[in-house]
Design a protein around this motif. Structure first.
Motif, PDB file in Angstrom:
ATOM      1  N   LEU A  31      92.785  28.078  36.070  1.00  0.00           N
ATOM      2  CA  LEU A  31      92.727  29.282  35.252  1.00  0.00           C
ATOM      3  C   LEU A  31      94.143  29.683  34.876  1.00  0.00           C
ATOM      4  N   ASP A  32      94.573  29.305  33.679  1.00  0.00           N
ATOM      5  CA  ASP A  32      95.898  29.658  33.191  1.00  0.00           C
ATOM      6  C   ASP A  32      95.707  30.316  31.839  1.00  0.00           C
ATOM      7  N   LEU A  33      95.916  31.634  31.781  1.00  0.00           N
ATOM      8  CA  LEU A  33      95.615  32.384  30.571  1.00  0.00           C
ATOM      9  C   LEU A  33      96.860  32.732  29.768  1.00  0.00           C
ATOM     10  N   ARG A  34      98.038  32.318  30.218  1.00  0.00           N
ATOM     11  CA  ARG A  34      99.263  32.685  29.503  1.00  0.00           C
ATOM     12  C   ARG A  34      99.992  31.465  28.949  1.00  0.00           C
ATOM     13  N   GLY A  35      99.323  30.330  28.923  1.00  0.00           N
ATOM     14  CA  GLY A  35      99.979  29.112  28.460  1.00  0.00           C
ATOM     15  C   GLY A  35     100.097  28.146  29.610  1.00  0.00           C
ATOM     16  N   GLY A  36     100.306  26.871  29.330  1.00  0.00           N
ATOM     17  CA  GLY A  36     100.365  25.875  30.390  1.00  0.00           C
ATOM     18  C   GLY A  36      99.099  25.064  30.417  1.00  0.00           C
ATOM     19  N   SER A 253      94.083  48.430  36.628  1.00  0.00           N
ATOM     20  CA  SER A 253      94.399  49.089  35.353  1.00  0.00           C
ATOM     21  C   SER A 253      95.528  48.379  34.625  1.00  0.00           C
ATOM     22  N   ALA A 254      96.349  47.647  35.352  1.00  0.00           N
ATOM     23  CA  ALA A 254      97.458  46.919  34.725  1.00  0.00           C
ATOM     24  C   ALA A 254      96.964  45.849  33.763  1.00  0.00           C
ATOM     25  N   LEU A 255      95.736  45.384  33.918  1.00  0.00           N
ATOM     26  CA  LEU A 255      95.203  44.376  33.003  1.00  0.00           C
ATOM     27  C   LEU A 255      95.079  44.911  31.580  1.00  0.00           C
ATOM     28  N   ARG A 256      95.035  46.216  31.430  1.00  0.00           N
ATOM     29  CA  ARG A 256      94.920  46.819  30.105  1.00  0.00           C
ATOM     30  C   ARG A 256      96.293  47.077  29.466  1.00  0.00           C
ATOM     31  N   ASP A 257      97.365  46.753  30.170  1.00  0.00           N
ATOM     32  CA  ASP A 257      98.711  47.069  29.677  1.00  0.00           C
ATOM     33  C   ASP A 257      99.629  45.868  29.890  1.00  0.00           C
ATOM     34  N   ARG A 258      99.901  45.117  28.823  1.00  0.00           N
ATOM     35  CA  ARG A 258     100.733  43.918  28.941  1.00  0.00           C
ATOM     36  C   ARG A 258     102.155  44.229  29.400  1.00  0.00           C
ATOM     37  N   SER A 259     102.605  45.471  29.237  1.00  0.00           N
ATOM     38  CA  SER A 259     103.960  45.829  29.654  1.00  0.00           C
ATOM     39  C   SER A 259     104.044  46.184  31.137  1.00  0.00           C
ATOM     40  N   ASP A 264     100.914  40.346  34.535  1.00  0.00           N
ATOM     41  CA  ASP A 264     100.987  38.894  34.679  1.00  0.00           C
ATOM     42  C   ASP A 264     100.664  38.430  36.092  1.00  0.00           C
ATOM     43  N   VAL A 265     100.955  39.274  37.066  1.00  0.00           N
ATOM     44  CA  VAL A 265     100.600  38.936  38.452  1.00  0.00           C
ATOM     45  C   VAL A 265      99.095  38.785  38.585  1.00  0.00           C
ATOM     46  N   LEU A 266      98.352  39.720  38.013  1.00  0.00           N
ATOM     47  CA  LEU A 266      96.895  39.681  38.084  1.00  0.00           C
ATOM     48  C   LEU A 266      96.337  38.516  37.275  1.00  0.00           C
ATOM     49  N   VAL A 267      96.952  38.236  36.144  1.00  0.00           N
ATOM     50  CA  VAL A 267      96.486  37.122  35.317  1.00  0.00           C
ATOM     51  C   VAL A 267      96.717  35.795  36.025  1.00  0.00           C
ATOM     52  N   ASP A 268      97.865  35.662  36.673  1.00  0.00           N
ATOM     53  CA  ASP A 268      98.190  34.406  37.348  1.00  0.00           C
ATOM     54  C   ASP A 268      97.335  34.167  38.593  1.00  0.00           C
TER      55      ASP A 268
END
Length: 455
Positions: A31-36, A253-259, A264-268
């Motif tokens: 599961l890599d959602l930011r590239g790779g 809630s951080a998933l709703r705010d890319r800044s 990115d921690v949650l996405v990774d």
């Protein structure tokens, strides 16, 4: 392959599942959602209506200028988010669009979504065990059922409401089969709804404004009147602002705010907020990654990630919905076909007589299928597509143990029953199960259940 086609193929990719009885751990979740590293495209449910979907961590934005506290009040929740407050939550009065006076039956949004302790859902049935017979949930039943003889039992004993997806479509006559078709559906928990793509169990709701307005129309009056002028755009957007703040873990809630540094921690690490500690739970995570993560792939929430970006990327006009016929991916996993409760789906003619409802559905090969409704047709009731029969959204799995019973029709009483269903012929012979077979041995089953109870 052109760059555009390559981009589309990569965007549609999801983790692959395999059917086997070994319990060898699989390396990583892919599961890599930011590239790779990317995954193989799915082999299921990728027809023409879904080619626009992408696996991207993005969610419907909160409209600028909204007031979450007013949204809470309009929803019908007291400040404590435990009790009901109807002061600003009843929609009634003279309506120009309804061409008459609307009288509320006393229900609010809170009536069916009872506060933070229940994750903004209902208690387990029978509902009469914890809710008084004088409550608007019961006294207002004809708003949903309009005299259906099965309604009282299905509501109390199964916690299911009668819903007609096309009830307020003014372009369809009263005897139109699409106007008549209905389902018996649960009231879903709303915690983490801001981390989902599309709403309602069949995914027909594109924005919270649409969903909230439709619910107010459907659950507070026995007629089929639209009273749009009594439910403003601001009301719906304020409710969205309130509900999008309801999360099972504040970190999510951080998933709703890319800044946000945690985004990115949650996405990774999709399991970052899951307190996995025991060896059995770690091995249960491996089973989940192998058999479940392909469909339950939103980080930290574990609903389905496939979505389409709303127009304007957060700056769209408040009256403009997201584009495309659907904004998420639905699945037919065989629950409707199983119809465990033996629910009726024929039209009530009164006096104990019933007639079949026959839907003219368009198949993807261009043919017209006259489908005699004998089950909940799911998304097909909205789209008119034969391939959408029995398709429903993928529910979020966080705090799963507190959300029993499960499935859109509350037909599985326990997490164990859910897991066993996905190992059964009912799932493996279903439209999507055929492409994603699941067979767990006893050890895998035990480990997966341990993980699911932890979520």
């Amino acid at each position: 392959m052109s760059a555009a086609r390559l981009t589309l193929c990569l965007a549609l990719s999801v983790p692959a599942l395999s059917a086997c009885d070994s319990d060898d751990p699989t390396p990583g979740s892919d599961l890599d959602l930011r590239g790779g590293k990317k995954n193989k495209p799915p082999k299921f449910n990728t027809g023409t209506d879904n080619v626009h979907l992408e696996r991207s961590v993005r969610f419907n934005p909160i409209v600028p200028g909204t007031d979450a506290d007013n949204g809470r009040a309009v929803f019908g929740s007291a400040v404590d988010e435990i009790n009901e407050d109807t002061t600003n939550a009843l929609f009634e009065g003279d309506s120009l669009t309804a061409q008459g006076t609307i009288v509320s039956n006393g229900r609010t949004c809170f009536t069916c979504h009872r506060g933070d302790p229940l994750d903004w859902g209902l208690p387990a049935p029978p509902l009469s065990a914890t809710i008084a017979a004088t409550d608007a949930l019961f006294t207002g039943i004809d708003a949903d059922a309009q005299g259906d003889p099965d309604a009282a039992f299905n509501l109390d004993q199964l916690a299911l409401f009668k819903i007609r997806p096309n009830r307020f479509n003014p372009t369809r006559a009263d005897d139109d089969p699409f106007r008549r078709v209905f389902g018996w559906r649960k009231s879903p928990q709303l915690t983490n709804v801001g981390l989902s793509h599309g709403m309602l169990t069949d995914l027909r709701g594109r924005t919270m404004f649409e969903v909230a307005r439709g619910a107010v129309f459907a659950h507070t009056q026995p007629d089929d009147a639209r009273f749009d002028d009594l439910f403003s755009q601001q009301d719906g957007d304020d409710i969205a602002a309130f509900l999008f703040g309801q999360v099972s873990d504040p970190v999510l809630s951080a998933l709703r705010d890319r800044s946000d540094p945690m985004h990115d921690v949650l996405v990774d690490d999709p399991f970052f907020t899951v307190p996995i500690s025991t060896n059995k739970e770690h091995k249960g995570k491996k089973v989940f990654e192998k058999y479940c993560l392909a469909c339950h792939d939103t980080p930290g929430v574990f609903n389905n990630l496939a979505n389409v970006e709303p127009l304007g990327n957060g700056d769209r006009p408040t009256s403009f919905p997201p584009f495309a016929p659907g904004i998420g991916r639905t699945f037919n996993v065989g629950v409707s076909e199983a119809n465990v409760h033996g629910l009726r789906f024929s039209h009530d003619e009164g006096n104990g007589t019933f007639s079949p409802i026959v839907l003219p559905l368009a198949a993807e090969d261009g043919t017209l299928v006259e489908f005699v409704v004998d089950r909940d047709v799911g998304l097909a009731a909205t789209t008119g597509r034969h391939e959408d029969i029995g398709r429903f959204k993928v529910p979020a799995l966080r705090n799963l143990a507190a959300h029993a019973p499960f499935f859109h029709d509350n037909s599985a009483a326990t997490i164990e029953e859910v897991v066993d269903f996905f190992c059964s012929d009912a799932y493996n012979d279903s439209a999507d199960g055929q492409h994603y077979p699941i067979h767990l041995n006893a050890v895998q089953r035990s480990r997966l259940i341990a993980l699911l109870y932890l979520l």
